[in-house]
Write an enzyme that holds these catalytic residues in place. Structure first.
Site, PDB file in Angstrom:
ATOM      1  N   ARG A   1      -0.749  -8.827  13.650  1.00 15.46           N
ATOM      2  CA  ARG A   1      -1.150  -7.732  12.685  1.00 15.46           C
ATOM      3  C   ARG A   1      -2.370  -8.522  11.647  1.00 15.46           C
ATOM      4  O   ARG A   1      -3.194  -7.630  10.983  1.00 15.46           O
ATOM      5  CB  ARG A   1       0.016  -7.011  12.251  1.00 15.46           C
ATOM      6  CG  ARG A   1       0.637  -6.228  12.914  1.00 15.46           C
ATOM      7  CD  ARG A   1       2.029  -5.858  12.592  1.00 15.46           C
ATOM      8  NE  ARG A   1       1.972  -4.994  11.344  1.00 15.46           N
ATOM      9  CZ  ARG A   1       3.062  -5.131  10.248  1.00 15.46           C
ATOM     10  NH1 ARG A   1       3.925  -6.030  10.260  1.00 15.46           N
ATOM     11  NH2 ARG A   1       2.702  -4.355   9.255  1.00 15.46           N
TER      12      ARG A   1
ATOM     13  N   ARG B   1      11.556  -6.611   4.540  1.00 16.59           N
ATOM     14  CA  ARG B   1      11.246  -5.132   4.684  1.00 16.59           C
ATOM     15  C   ARG B   1      12.296  -4.570   5.766  1.00 16.59           C
ATOM     16  O   ARG B   1      12.434  -5.041   6.896  1.00 16.59           O
ATOM     17  CB  ARG B   1       9.880  -4.675   4.895  1.00 16.59           C
ATOM     18  CG  ARG B   1       9.525  -3.201   5.059  1.00 16.59           C
ATOM     19  CD  ARG B   1       8.037  -3.295   4.891  1.00 16.59           C
ATOM     20  NE  ARG B   1       7.281  -3.352   6.028  1.00 16.59           N
ATOM     21  CZ  ARG B   1       5.933  -3.331   5.889  1.00 16.59           C
ATOM     22  NH1 ARG B   1       5.316  -2.953   4.818  1.00 16.59           N
ATOM     23  NH2 ARG B   1       5.297  -3.350   7.233  1.00 16.59           N
TER      24      ARG B   1
ATOM     25  N   LYS C   1       0.693  -1.276  -0.023  1.00 20.43           N
ATOM     26  CA  LYS C   1       0.031   0.128  -0.082  1.00 20.43           C
ATOM     27  C   LYS C   1       0.812   1.353   0.007  1.00 20.43           C
ATOM     28  O   LYS C   1       0.438   2.221  -0.652  1.00 20.43           O
ATOM     29  CB  LYS C   1      -0.914   0.077   1.302  1.00 20.43           C
ATOM     30  CG  LYS C   1      -1.854  -1.176   1.362  1.00 20.43           C
ATOM     31  CD  LYS C   1      -2.695  -0.881   2.506  1.00 20.43           C
ATOM     32  CE  LYS C   1      -2.328  -1.079   3.878  1.00 20.43           C
ATOM     33  NZ  LYS C   1      -1.452  -2.366   4.270  1.00 20.43           N
TER      34      LYS C   1
ATOM     35  N   ARG D   1      -9.132   1.453   9.052  1.00 15.35           N
ATOM     36  CA  ARG D   1      -8.858   0.063   9.423  1.00 15.35           C
ATOM     37  C   ARG D   1     -10.149  -0.854  10.205  1.00 15.35           C
ATOM     38  O   ARG D   1      -9.631  -1.922  10.409  1.00 15.35           O
ATOM     39  CB  ARG D   1      -7.717   0.033  10.377  1.00 15.35           C
ATOM     40  CG  ARG D   1      -6.161  -0.193   9.462  1.00 15.35           C
ATOM     41  CD  ARG D   1      -5.098  -0.058  10.696  1.00 15.35           C
ATOM     42  NE  ARG D   1      -4.104  -0.941  10.314  1.00 15.35           N
ATOM     43  CZ  ARG D   1      -3.127  -0.398   9.688  1.00 15.35           C
ATOM     44  NH1 ARG D   1      -3.088   0.746   8.933  1.00 15.35           N
ATOM     45  NH2 ARG D   1      -1.923  -1.040   9.407  1.00 15.35           N
TER      46      ARG D   1
ATOM     47  N   ARG E   1      11.681  -3.124  10.887  1.00 14.07           N
ATOM     48  CA  ARG E   1      10.660  -2.355  11.726  1.00 14.07           C
ATOM     49  C   ARG E   1      10.364  -3.077  12.908  1.00 14.07           C
ATOM     50  O   ARG E   1      10.159  -4.323  12.726  1.00 14.07           O
ATOM     51  CB  ARG E   1       9.420  -2.172  10.691  1.00 14.07           C
ATOM     52  CG  ARG E   1       8.938  -0.810  10.437  1.00 14.07           C
ATOM     53  CD  ARG E   1       8.098  -0.648   9.318  1.00 14.07           C
ATOM     54  NE  ARG E   1       6.541  -1.050   9.793  1.00 14.07           N
ATOM     55  CZ  ARG E   1       5.514  -0.804   8.976  1.00 14.07           C
ATOM     56  NH1 ARG E   1       5.811  -0.510   7.937  1.00 14.07           N
ATOM     57  NH2 ARG E   1       4.493  -1.273   9.748  1.00 14.07           N
TER      58      ARG E   1
HETATM   59  P1  ADP Z   1       1.116  -2.052   7.618  1.00 12.73           P
HETATM   60  O1  ADP Z   1       2.161  -2.549   7.212  1.00 12.73           O
HETATM   61  O2  ADP Z   1       0.270  -3.009   8.828  1.00 12.73           O
HETATM   62  O3  ADP Z   1       0.270  -1.582   6.890  1.00 12.73           O
HETATM   63  P2  ADP Z   1       1.032   0.712   8.720  1.00 12.73           P
HETATM   64  O4  ADP Z   1       2.285   1.457   8.455  1.00 12.73           O
HETATM   65  O5  ADP Z   1      -0.074   1.350   8.044  1.00 12.73           O
HETATM   66  O6  ADP Z   1       1.312  -0.838   8.661  1.00 12.73           O
HETATM   67  O7  ADP Z   1       1.008   0.886  10.248  1.00 12.73           O
HETATM   68  C1  ADP Z   1       1.661   0.367  11.201  1.00 12.73           C
HETATM   69  C2  ADP Z   1       1.131   0.699  12.734  1.00 12.73           C
HETATM   70  O8  ADP Z   1       0.637   1.772  12.982  1.00 12.73           O
HETATM   71  C3  ADP Z   1      -0.091  -0.120  12.852  1.00 12.73           C
HETATM   72  O9  ADP Z   1       0.185  -1.714  13.242  1.00 12.73           O
HETATM   73  C4  ADP Z   1      -1.030   0.264  13.835  1.00 12.73           C
HETATM   74  O10 ADP Z   1      -0.215   0.149  15.152  1.00 12.73           O
HETATM   75  C5  ADP Z   1      -0.590   1.699  13.548  1.00 12.73           C
HETATM   76  N1  ADP Z   1      -1.850   2.493  12.767  1.00 12.73           N
HETATM   77  C6  ADP Z   1      -1.703   2.718  11.516  1.00 12.73           C
HETATM   78  N2  ADP Z   1      -2.859   3.423  10.902  1.00 12.73           N
HETATM   79  C7  ADP Z   1      -3.786   2.867  11.938  1.00 12.73           C
HETATM   80  C8  ADP Z   1      -5.226   3.079  12.117  1.00 12.73           C
HETATM   81  N3  ADP Z   1      -5.988   3.697  11.048  1.00 12.73           N
HETATM   82  N4  ADP Z   1      -5.707   2.818  13.121  1.00 12.73           N
HETATM   83  C9  ADP Z   1      -5.059   2.132  14.235  1.00 12.73           C
HETATM   84  N5  ADP Z   1      -3.804   1.987  14.005  1.00 12.73           N
HETATM   85  C10 ADP Z   1      -2.956   2.368  12.922  1.00 12.73           C
END
Ligand code: ADP
Ligand code: ZN
Length: 224
Positions: free
Chosen positions: A170, A124, A13, A88, A159
């Site tokens: 996750r 990653r 994404k 989410r 990360r």
């Molecule tokens: P991913 O690789 O899971 O898509 P992101 O970079 O989008 O990871 O998000 C990393 C972390 O940031 C999530 O695991 C969560 O802890 C927090 N986070 C990001 N966006 C949201 C959201 N919309 N609601 C709640 N927590 C979020």
């Protein structure tokens, strides 16, 4: 036009949101990036979010919804934007409608099998200095010196939420809380999906065709 990218962690994404931003001039709003920056800078918000993120859990709605509200209100988002990592949950989707209900929304889910997801997440890396996410292609081989950030030359690290047990958490949260958004947006005629397999260019080719269709459709509506 508001484009929402949906998909499990590791589906690509963030990479695709950057490309949409460049090609279609729709600013990218990535809640993960915003939160990681807050954690890196040690802001009060970052301190609140950090432990949830480390464990792969969702940060509370009041924090995340506030961030999105601020970002969406910026002048450059007037024409539209791309959301990466938000909404989410159904409740976040409802908040988004409350924040900005006028704009047409289109959801693109990037689909990817669990084996390929696990493979990508294992490769990653993130830059300790600027937060850039470095995908598998540019990553140093495991066991190397960690490599350097292609953007700023900073040190790369895994990360904190890309460790196997946290990845599992996750993915479970995605299935339980985020996957129901498919039906939510399908019932609003806003849901689209495509394969996340192949190179970033190949995936972006598929996305571009969809987005061009969306933008064409929106222009058509304005004329009629
Ligand atoms: P991913 O690789 O899971 O898509 P992101 O970079 O989008 O990871 O998000 C990393 C972390 O940031 C999530 O695991 C969560 O802890 C927090 N986070 C990001 N966006 C949201 C959201 N919309 N609601 C709640 N927590 C979020
Ligand atoms: Zn960097």
């Amino acid at each position: 036009m508001r484009i929402i990218l949906l998909g499990p962690p590791g589906a690509g994404k963030g990479t695709q949101a950057c490309r949409i931003e460049e090609k279609f001039h729709l600013p990218k709003i990535s809640t993960g990036d915003i939160l990681r920056r807050a954690v890196r800078e040690g802001t009060p918000l970052g301190l609140k979010a950090e432990s949830m993120m480390k464990d792969g859990l969702l940060v509370s709605d009041d924090i995340v919804v506030g961030l999105v509200e601020d970002a969406v209100g910026r002048e450059e988002c007037r024409r539209g934007y791309v959301l990466d990592g938000f909404p989410r949950t159904i409740s976040q989707a409802e908040s988004l409608t409350r924040i900005d209900g006028r704009r047409p929304e289109r959801v693109i889910e990037i689909l990817l099998g669990s084996e390929e997801l696990a493979r990508r997440l294992a490769h990653r890396r993130v830059c300790r200095t600027c937060g850039a996410i470095v995908g598998s292609e540019d990553s140093p081989p495991p066991g190397g010196d960690g490599g350097r950030c292609p953007v700023c030359g900073g040190a790369l690290e895994v990360r904190s939420d890309d460790r196997p047990d946290v990845i599992r958490a996750r993915l479970e949260i995605f299935d339980a809380q985020t996957a129901p958004l498919r039906e939510y947006y399908r019932s609003r005629n806003a849901y689209h999906s495509l394969s996340g397999n192949g190179t970033p260019e190949e995936v972006f080719g598929r996305i571009s065709v969809l987005v061009e269709g969306f933008l064409g459709g929106a222009a058509e509506e304005r004329r009629s």
